[in-house]
Design a protein around this motif. Structure first.
Motif, mmCIF file in Angstrom:
data_model
loop_
_atom_site.group_PDB
_atom_site.id
_atom_site.type_symbol
_atom_site.label_atom_id
_atom_site.label_comp_id
_atom_site.label_asym_id
_atom_site.label_seq_id
_atom_site.Cartn_x
_atom_site.Cartn_y
_atom_site.Cartn_z
ATOM 1 N N GLN A 1 -11.463 6.821 -40.710
ATOM 2 C CA GLN A 1 -12.363 7.692 -41.465
ATOM 3 C C GLN A 1 -12.352 7.387 -42.954
ATOM 4 O O GLN A 1 -12.860 8.164 -43.752
ATOM 5 N N SER A 2 -11.762 6.253 -43.328
ATOM 6 C CA SER A 2 -11.775 5.830 -44.730
ATOM 7 C C SER A 2 -11.747 4.314 -44.782
ATOM 8 O O SER A 2 -11.493 3.649 -43.779
ATOM 9 N N ASN A 3 -12.033 3.766 -45.941
ATOM 10 C CA ASN A 3 -12.041 2.324 -46.123
ATOM 11 C C ASN A 3 -10.726 1.795 -46.699
ATOM 12 O O ASN A 3 -10.643 0.622 -47.064
ATOM 13 N N ASN A 4 -9.741 2.666 -46.801
ATOM 14 C CA ASN A 4 -8.449 2.244 -47.345
ATOM 15 C C ASN A 4 -7.751 1.288 -46.376
ATOM 16 O O ASN A 4 -7.805 1.465 -45.159
ATOM 17 N N LYS B 1 -5.820 8.874 -38.789
ATOM 18 C CA LYS B 1 -7.267 8.762 -38.967
ATOM 19 C C LYS B 1 -7.632 7.779 -40.081
ATOM 20 O O LYS B 1 -8.772 7.314 -40.156
ATOM 21 N N GLU B 2 -6.692 7.471 -40.948
ATOM 22 C CA GLU B 2 -6.968 6.612 -42.096
ATOM 23 C C GLU B 2 -6.756 5.124 -41.792
ATOM 24 O O GLU B 2 -7.194 4.269 -42.553
ATOM 25 N N TYR B 3 -6.087 4.828 -40.690
ATOM 26 C CA TYR B 3 -5.793 3.422 -40.369
ATOM 27 C C TYR B 3 -6.978 2.758 -39.670
ATOM 28 O O TYR B 3 -7.650 3.371 -38.835
ATOM 29 N N LYS B 4 -7.196 1.511 -40.000
ATOM 30 C CA LYS B 4 -8.216 0.740 -39.304
ATOM 31 C C LYS B 4 -7.691 0.322 -37.930
ATOM 32 O O LYS B 4 -6.490 0.182 -37.727
#
Length: 600
Positions: free
Chosen positions: A339-342, A416-419
């Motif tokens: 849910q993020s591009n980090n 949720k932040e991990y690709k």
């Protein structure tokens, strides 16, 4: 089995057709080239009868046989015929080449979409139904692009050319013939209205046949052991019979509204033309060549109409199939993604479940307020009766399902932040029933990961002691693995799965009852390998045999979706709770077991 077949409205059919044709945009130049070839071939087709008309009226009727002009006319006719044949061949070839490319693109889109769907979608959709959409339905669409679109375009241009020729010969009679078009469109509209319903029913029944066949093949051993052949044969026969009845309805419709109805219109049209020329001949002379050309054009008009009507059946099947395929392409139940591009990296492998509550169906919670922490290098064991929620914890940790309430953190960062690439690369999963792909053992360990060398594959196999049985195989690491690895024992399949996991060098190791299908001798060897595998890695293990997880750093006992006990093996035994009862049931003496049963 009762099903409700969704009828596709005329507006929905137009939307589906427009979406299908959008795939042709990629091949715009090729399509224009094929269309130009089609126009020239059509012109050649139309000129032929006109040249015959010239011969009849200018040479045959007046009995004037000048060899020079007649030879030129004949040579022109034959030349046009040859050129038309060549152009027709190449334009058909080009149209079909474009059609096959389009269907390739569509199949790749459908297959790619299936790869992106979440497990929640597969939970509620039979595998055979999905296979039917990817294979049978796209095949029907291919038939439309290969046989229908090119035929409609070719015959549409041909019909326009015929009407132009008719107007050049006799405007009044051509206007009369225009009345045929609304009648033909009315027949087409009636056919499309009823056939879409029948074809939707047939396609749904075909999906059910595939689903029942897939279920039977997957469970063949159970079917034979419990003598379910007669029941399955009856169920398959019922679905097959329903498919037959739906097909018969459409065959009756085809028999009424396709060729017979158009032939009837043709006969009345021919009567109209002949009556017109017959009445006209009473008052004045008529040109035989014009009569021949008009009757010829009328016949040539109805031949492409018949071709279009006969292919209307393919068109309706394709529209219904495309609607089902696009429903799959538009499916919203996708696998959870970042849910993020980090670009977060998993470095330690520390896991924290923070007040996680989860439900598969949205009504009954299978996990209730789950919280625990697994520090780097720790081994966490999950135990509990069937249905207590152990596998659901694994499913959420692997991000197979989206978290509804609470959160899961890895190294302090929400999952949720991990690709996807980072999660899959750093987490190794071994299931109770390992899946092996068709190919070789080498292929099944590497799984097309070119970063893994042959030496590392051998090292991984030696690490989990899979090399002992692999080296005894005729082709060793190049030994062929058939579908699902059915020629290997369950223990051998599990060892290959362990080697596959260890070859990726994961930071987090997830074991879902990974030693359940391994014999005692193999289990002793694999426990040594597991102990080495767990060193430096955070391990989450589901276990039914409590003897395999006694050395775990923490053991969580689940009951009805909640953690009811937690601690080490000794701590849980001393609590004299659910864990102790489970342990005594598996390892206690007969007297202790009798006491436990009595107390429960």
């Amino acid at each position: 089995m009762n099903i409700q077949t969704q009828t596709i409205t005329a507006k929905e059919q137009r939307t589906v057709l427009k979406r299908l044709l959008s795939y042709a945009g990629k091949y715009k130049k090729e399509f224009i080239f094929a269309f130009i070839l089609l126009i020239f071939a059509t012109i050649g087709e139309i000129i032929g009868p006109y040249l015959v008309k010239v011969f009849i009226d200018d040479y045959l009727t007046p009995n004037s046989f000048e060899m020079g002009p007649i030879t030129t006319l004949a040579a022109l006719y034959v030349g046009i015929l040859i050129v038309k044949t060549i152009l027709t061949y190449f334009q058909l070839l080009k149209f079909q080449e474009i059609s096959l490319k389009i269907i390739q693109d569509l199949r790749i889109d459908v297959f790619s979409k299936v790869q992106k769907l979440g497990l929640k979608f597969f939970d509620k959709t039979p595998g055979g139904s999905i296979v039917s959409r990817v294979t049978n339905d796209t095949e029907a669409i291919k038939d439309m692009f290969v046989s229908v679109i090119s035929t409609f375009v070719q015959n549409g241009v041909f019909l326009v050319g015929i009407f132009i020729a008719m107007f050049l010969l006799n405007v009044q009679l051509a206007l009369f013939c225009l009345l045929i078009i609304p009648i033909i469109f009315g027949i087409m509209a009636t056919y499309r209205h009823f056939s879409s319903r029948f074809y939707a029913d047939m396609r749904e029944r075909l999906s059910q046949l595939n689903a029942k066949l897939n279920e039977s093949l997957q469970g063949m051993s159970i079917i034979q052991v419990f003598r379910q052949e007669r029941r399955l044969r009856k169920e398959f026969s019922d679905i097959n019979d329903a498919h037959y009845k739906a097909g018969m309805k459409n065959i009756k419709l085809d028999g009424l509204l396709l060729r017979p109805a158009i032939d009837l219109v043709y006969v009345f049209s021919l009567i109209l033309v002949l009556s017109y020329f017959g009445i006209a001949s009473l008052g004045s002379e008529i040109e035989i060549g014009v009569l021949y050309a008009f009757v010829n054009y009328l016949g040539r008009f109805f031949e492409p109409v018949n071709q279009m009507m006969m292919r209307l059946s393919m068109y309706q099947q394709a529209i219904v199939s495309a609607s089902r395929v696009f429903t799959l392409l538009d499916e919203k139940e996708l696998a959870p993604v970042a849910q993020s591009n980090n670009s977060h990296m998993v470095s330690k492998g520390e896991i924290e479940f923070r007040n996680v509550t989860f439900s598969y169906d949205g009504s009954r919670d299978v996990l209730k307020n789950i919280s625990f922490t697994a520090k780097q290098g720790e081994t966490i064991a999950l135990v509990g009766h069937t249905g207590s929620g152990k596998s659901s914890i694994i499913n959420l940790l692997m991000r197979f399902y989206a978290i509804e309430k609470g959160d899961i953190l890895i190294d302090g960062v929400s999952i949720k932040e991990y690709k996807d690439d980072e999660l899959r690369k750093k987490m190794g999963l071994v299931l109770q029933d390992p899946f092996l792909f068709y190919g070789t053992i080498n292929h099944n360990i590497r799984l097309h990961n070119e970063e893994i060398t042959d030496e590392e594959i051998v090292e991984a196999a030696e690490f989990v002691q899979a090399n002992h049985f692999i080296e005894r195989l005729p082709d060793k690491y190049e030994q062929l693995v058939v579908e699902r690895g059915s020629t290997f024992s369950s223990g051998q399949r599990q060892l290959v799965a362990f080697a596959r996991t260890i070859a990726t060098k994961p930071k987090i190791l997830v074991l879902d009852e990974a030693t359940a299908n391994i014999d005692t001798e193999t289990e002793e060897a694999i426990q040594v390998a597991l102990e080495k595998m767990r060193k430096g890695r955070t391990t989450i293990a589901i276990a039914h045999r409590l003897s395999t997880i006694q050395d775990a750093d923490q053991i969580f006992v689940l009951h009805q979706g909640e953690i009811v006990e937690r601690g080490t093996h000794q701590e849980l035994i001393s609590q004299e709770g659910l864990y102790q009862k489970m342990y005594l049931l598996q390892n206690g003496t007969a007297n202790k077991l009798e006491d436990v049963v009595t107390n429960n």
